[in-house]
Scaffold this motif. Structure first.
Motif, PDB file in Angstrom:
ATOM      1  N   ILE A  33       7.791   4.074  -4.117  1.00  0.00           N
ATOM      2  CA  ILE A  33       7.058   2.992  -3.706  1.00  0.00           C
ATOM      3  C   ILE A  33       8.252   2.211  -2.886  1.00  0.00           C
ATOM      4  O   ILE A  33       9.262   1.930  -3.542  1.00  0.00           O
ATOM      5  N   LEU A  34       7.826   2.024  -1.919  1.00  0.00           N
ATOM      6  CA  LEU A  34       8.905   1.494  -0.900  1.00  0.00           C
ATOM      7  C   LEU A  34       8.167  -0.217  -0.696  1.00  0.00           C
ATOM      8  O   LEU A  34       7.447  -0.356  -0.681  1.00  0.00           O
ATOM      9  N   TYR A  35       9.413  -1.073  -0.386  1.00  0.00           N
ATOM     10  CA  TYR A  35       9.081  -2.401  -0.151  1.00  0.00           C
ATOM     11  C   TYR A  35      10.130  -2.840   1.246  1.00  0.00           C
ATOM     12  O   TYR A  35      11.154  -3.366   1.001  1.00  0.00           O
ATOM     13  N   PRO A  36       9.085  -2.882   2.189  1.00  0.00           N
ATOM     14  CA  PRO A  36       9.668  -3.128   3.533  1.00  0.00           C
ATOM     15  C   PRO A  36      10.070  -4.414   3.679  1.00  0.00           C
ATOM     16  O   PRO A  36       9.781  -5.430   2.793  1.00  0.00           O
ATOM     17  N   LYS A  37      11.227  -4.772   4.433  1.00  0.00           N
ATOM     18  CA  LYS A  37      11.679  -6.114   4.500  1.00  0.00           C
ATOM     19  C   LYS A  37      10.904  -7.084   4.883  1.00  0.00           C
ATOM     20  O   LYS A  37      10.747  -8.295   4.527  1.00  0.00           O
ATOM     21  N   ASP A  38       9.708  -6.710   5.559  1.00  0.00           N
ATOM     22  CA  ASP A  38       8.905  -7.603   6.216  1.00  0.00           C
ATOM     23  C   ASP A  38       7.479  -7.864   5.364  1.00  0.00           C
ATOM     24  O   ASP A  38       6.924  -8.622   5.155  1.00  0.00           O
ATOM     25  N   GLY A  39       7.929  -7.380   4.066  1.00  0.00           N
ATOM     26  CA  GLY A  39       6.970  -7.772   3.047  1.00  0.00           C
ATOM     27  C   GLY A  39       5.995  -6.636   2.593  1.00  0.00           C
ATOM     28  O   GLY A  39       5.789  -5.560   3.450  1.00  0.00           O
ATOM     29  N   GLY A  40       5.268  -6.689   1.530  1.00  0.00           N
ATOM     30  CA  GLY A  40       4.040  -5.619   1.049  1.00  0.00           C
ATOM     31  C   GLY A  40       4.723  -4.653   0.525  1.00  0.00           C
ATOM     32  O   GLY A  40       5.858  -4.437  -0.138  1.00  0.00           O
ATOM     33  N   ARG A  41       4.063  -3.520   0.358  1.00  0.00           N
ATOM     34  CA  ARG A  41       4.454  -2.454  -0.407  1.00  0.00           C
ATOM     35  C   ARG A  41       4.033  -1.301   0.102  1.00  0.00           C
ATOM     36  O   ARG A  41       2.451  -1.130   0.247  1.00  0.00           O
ATOM     37  N   GLU A  42       4.649  -0.135   0.258  1.00  0.00           N
ATOM     38  CA  GLU A  42       4.063   1.272   0.975  1.00  0.00           C
ATOM     39  C   GLU A  42       4.140   2.281  -0.182  1.00  0.00           C
ATOM     40  O   GLU A  42       5.310   2.527  -0.917  1.00  0.00           O
ATOM     41  N   VAL A  43       3.096   2.982  -0.681  1.00  0.00           N
ATOM     42  CA  VAL A  43       3.091   3.933  -1.595  1.00  0.00           C
ATOM     43  C   VAL A  43       3.209   5.114  -0.795  1.00  0.00           C
ATOM     44  O   VAL A  43       2.324   5.584   0.078  1.00  0.00           O
ATOM     45  N   VAL A  44       4.034   5.879  -1.215  1.00  0.00           N
ATOM     46  CA  VAL A  44       4.285   7.462  -0.645  1.00  0.00           C
ATOM     47  C   VAL A  44       3.783   8.317  -1.653  1.00  0.00           C
ATOM     48  O   VAL A  44       4.097   8.366  -2.908  1.00  0.00           O
ATOM     49  N   ARG A  45       2.808   9.115  -1.417  1.00  0.00           N
ATOM     50  CA  ARG A  45       2.168  10.039  -2.076  1.00  0.00           C
ATOM     51  C   ARG A  45       2.361  11.732  -1.511  1.00  0.00           C
ATOM     52  O   ARG A  45       2.554  11.677  -0.283  1.00  0.00           O
ATOM     53  N   ALA A  46       2.420  12.625  -2.423  1.00  0.00           N
ATOM     54  CA  ALA A  46       2.523  13.752  -2.135  1.00  0.00           C
ATOM     55  C   ALA A  46       1.388  14.817  -2.850  1.00  0.00           C
ATOM     56  O   ALA A  46       0.950  14.633  -3.780  1.00  0.00           O
ATOM     57  N   CYS A  47       1.137  15.787  -1.926  1.00  0.00           N
ATOM     58  CA  CYS A  47      -0.085  16.658  -2.362  1.00  0.00           C
ATOM     59  C   CYS A  47       1.082  17.770  -3.567  1.00  0.00           C
ATOM     60  O   CYS A  47       2.084  17.663  -3.491  1.00  0.00           O
TER      61      CYS A  47
END
Length: 81
Positions: A33-47
């Motif tokens: 799970i990444l937390y970019p400087k501009d806010g929010g949350r990015e979930v990285v998923r893999a198969c």
């Protein structure tokens, strides 16, 4: 450790693999799970295939670097186990 045993260390649900987004929704696990400087949350998923590949790379790197290897931690720093 066989494929199924390795995959059992992760929770699987429908999602888009970060390496194969064109494949659409498939069974994926959250690996970071990444937390970019501009806010929010990015979930990285893999198969499943990508998790197996990344586990092998992580295992090899641990052996080469003298770190312990424990499955189920793709996306984490090797120094943390």
């Amino acid at each position: 450790m066989d494929r199924e045993e390795l995959l059992s260390h992760y929770e699987w649900s429908a999602g888009v693999c970060f390496r194969h987004p064109a494949a659409g929704e498939v069974a994926t696990a959250v690996i970071k799970i990444l937390y970019p400087k501009d806010g929010g949350r990015e979930v990285v998923r893999a198969c499943q295939d990508c998790v197996i590949d990344m586990e092998a790379q992580r295992r090899d790197a641990a052996l080469e670097g003298g770190f312990s290897y424990r499955p189920g931690r793709v996306g984490q720093d090797l120094r943390r186990g």
